[in-house]
Scaffold this active site. Structure first.
Site, mmCIF file in Angstrom:
data_model
loop_
_atom_site.group_PDB
_atom_site.id
_atom_site.type_symbol
_atom_site.label_atom_id
_atom_site.label_comp_id
_atom_site.label_asym_id
_atom_site.label_seq_id
_atom_site.Cartn_x
_atom_site.Cartn_y
_atom_site.Cartn_z
ATOM 1 C CG HIS A 306 11.027 3.497 9.163
ATOM 2 N ND1 HIS A 306 12.118 4.333 9.256
ATOM 3 C CD2 HIS A 306 11.456 2.265 9.531
ATOM 4 C CE1 HIS A 306 13.170 3.624 9.656
ATOM 5 N NE2 HIS A 306 12.797 2.371 9.832
ATOM 6 C CG ASP A 363 10.057 -3.501 12.195
ATOM 7 O OD1 ASP A 363 11.039 -4.247 12.316
ATOM 8 O OD2 ASP A 363 10.119 -2.270 12.324
#
Length: 429
Positions: A306, A363
């Site tokens: 991320h 995600d």
């Protein structure tokens, strides 16, 4: 510690105020830099630029911390609901019983879109992407509420906010059914927010969708975990548009467009597409893992790592548990989910991924949950948009409530041609 930073420029020293946030974040205030020095800062991608002061969400990427209005995301995920978290983000505090009832009643009262809007769905081709429909229909919806136009109508803010949060799921469900040639299913007043969305998505005109508590809970958690995430691309876009005093619906529609990008809201869709590619190649994930370690292979692990979190994404810890519980309760058999588990196991155990902090992010798990529920891949980003709506509205409200708010207008460093002159077309080669 000094409350100013000193900048030496062309032999002159300038003092720049230091701003300290409530969580100890430090920033150098350069708002007067150009007027004082004739210079601006250059920060391509805004990676080191604080575009605003905000009291909504705090992130510490190094420590893996996420808080809504000061409350840890772990506590909200365990004890709260998406609707309650939405109220918290927008109004700055957890609602009492009366406030919660009023907010819930407003959501229910405003869950139906204007009947004339149904005709707009007919103008889209059958293969239109649901995000295109969502953005266009949110914008179109504003036409049916004249109170939205012109300067912000603060007296009706509560109604407009509830209307947008409630109707975004109705528009999303209608667009899904339109794209699949299915009849429209209207919301039912007796269902709560997330259950109603699943009802509108999957019910039949002759038989209602079976609302399994574990499925409703898992999707509600996805909404809650995505409700806000500080100044990401879509939220920054909402604030940019809102700074021009555009209405709430127009600002949110712009957020949808920004979220649509594959580098932002499309990441969970990319996870499922990656898993599908691995499966079609006849791989169980093992070959792909080895290829991902080779920078020359062109293979990239989607849903890992991320930009903000240099530690484990706190939302991923929460949603991993929910993902495991849901798959166990549903007894799902899916080769893509088996591959996902193999990738997850490798990322959590192998030194290559641990050293590079390539942990599975939110995600990765949200895509797996949505696939297990039966939500089609093209709807993944729409689910993200439904969840993010309260955060967008909260940021819109901050802009509207700030008496010193100005229209956003970034500067640039021009690097184009100089000294050019107009040449008549007859003389051009």
């Amino acid at each position: 510690m000094s409350n100013v930073a000193k900048l030496e420029l062309e032999g002159k020293v300038y003092e720049l105020p230091i701003v300290v946030g409530t969580e100890g974040e430090k920033a150098i205030d350069v708002s007067a830099l150009r007027s004082a020095t004739g210079h601006i800062t250059s920060d391509d991608g805004y990676g080191n630029t604080g575009s605003c002061n905000s009291a909504i969400t705090f992130i510490d990427g190094e420590k893996g911390i996420l808080r809504y209005r000061g409350i840890p995301i772990e506590e909200l995920a365990e004890q709260s609901t998406f609707v309650e978290a939405a109220y918290l983000l927008i109004y700055g505090h957890l609602p009492n019983s009366d406030e919660m009832k009023r907010f819930s009643d407003l959501l229910t009262k405003n869950e139906n879109i204007h009947e004339d809007m149904k005709h707009h769905f007919e103008g889209f081709p059958a293969n239109a992407h649901p995000m295109a429909i969502l953005s266009a229909m949110i914008n179109a919806s504003s036409c049916f509420y004249p109170g939205l136009m012109g300067p912000a109508n603060k007296a009706r803010f509560d109604i407009h906010a509830a209307r947008l949060i409630s109707q975004v799921r109705t528009i999303a469900a209608f667009s899904y059914r339109k794209s699949h040639g299915l009849p429209t299913i209207y919301p039912k007043r007796q269902y709560k927010y997330t259950a109603n969305f699943l009802h509108m998505m999957f019910s039949d005109i002759y038989e209602d969708y079976e609302l399994k508590p574990e499925v409703v809970k898992a999707l509600d958690l996805i909404f809650l975990l995505h409700a806000d995430h500080e100044q990401n691309c879509s939220t920054s876009t909402v604030r940019m548009v809102a700074s021009s005093q555009a209405n709430m619906f127009a600002s949110a529609a712009a957020g949808v467009c920004a979220l649509w990008g594959p580098l932002h809201g499309g990441a969970n869709q990319a996870v499922i597409e990656m898993l599908g590619q691995i499966h079609r190649s006849g791989d169980d994930g093992s070959r792909f893992i080895q290829a991902a370690k080779d920078k020359n292979s062109g293979q990239r692990l989607m849903g890992f790592g991320h930009r903000v979190y240099k530690n484990y994404d706190p939302r991923a810890r929460i949603i991993k548990k929910a993902c495991d519980e849901l798959l166990n309760s549903m007894h799902v058999t899916d080769p893509l989910l088996d591959i996902a588990k193999r990738l997850e196991e490798a990322a959590l155990k192998e030194s290559y991924f641990i050293e590079r902090k390539l942990y599975p992010n939110v995600d990765f798990y949200s895509g797996i949950i949505m696939r297990a529920i039966g939500i089609p891949t093209e709807m993944f980003t729409v689910i993200f948009a439904i969840g993010r709506m309260p955060g967008w509205i909260a940021n819109f409200k901050e802009i509207m409530d700030d008496p010193k708010a100005r229209i956003y207008r970034p500067r640039q460093v021009y690097v184009g041609p100089v000294g050019q002159r107009y040449t008549p077309i007859a003389q051009r080669k």
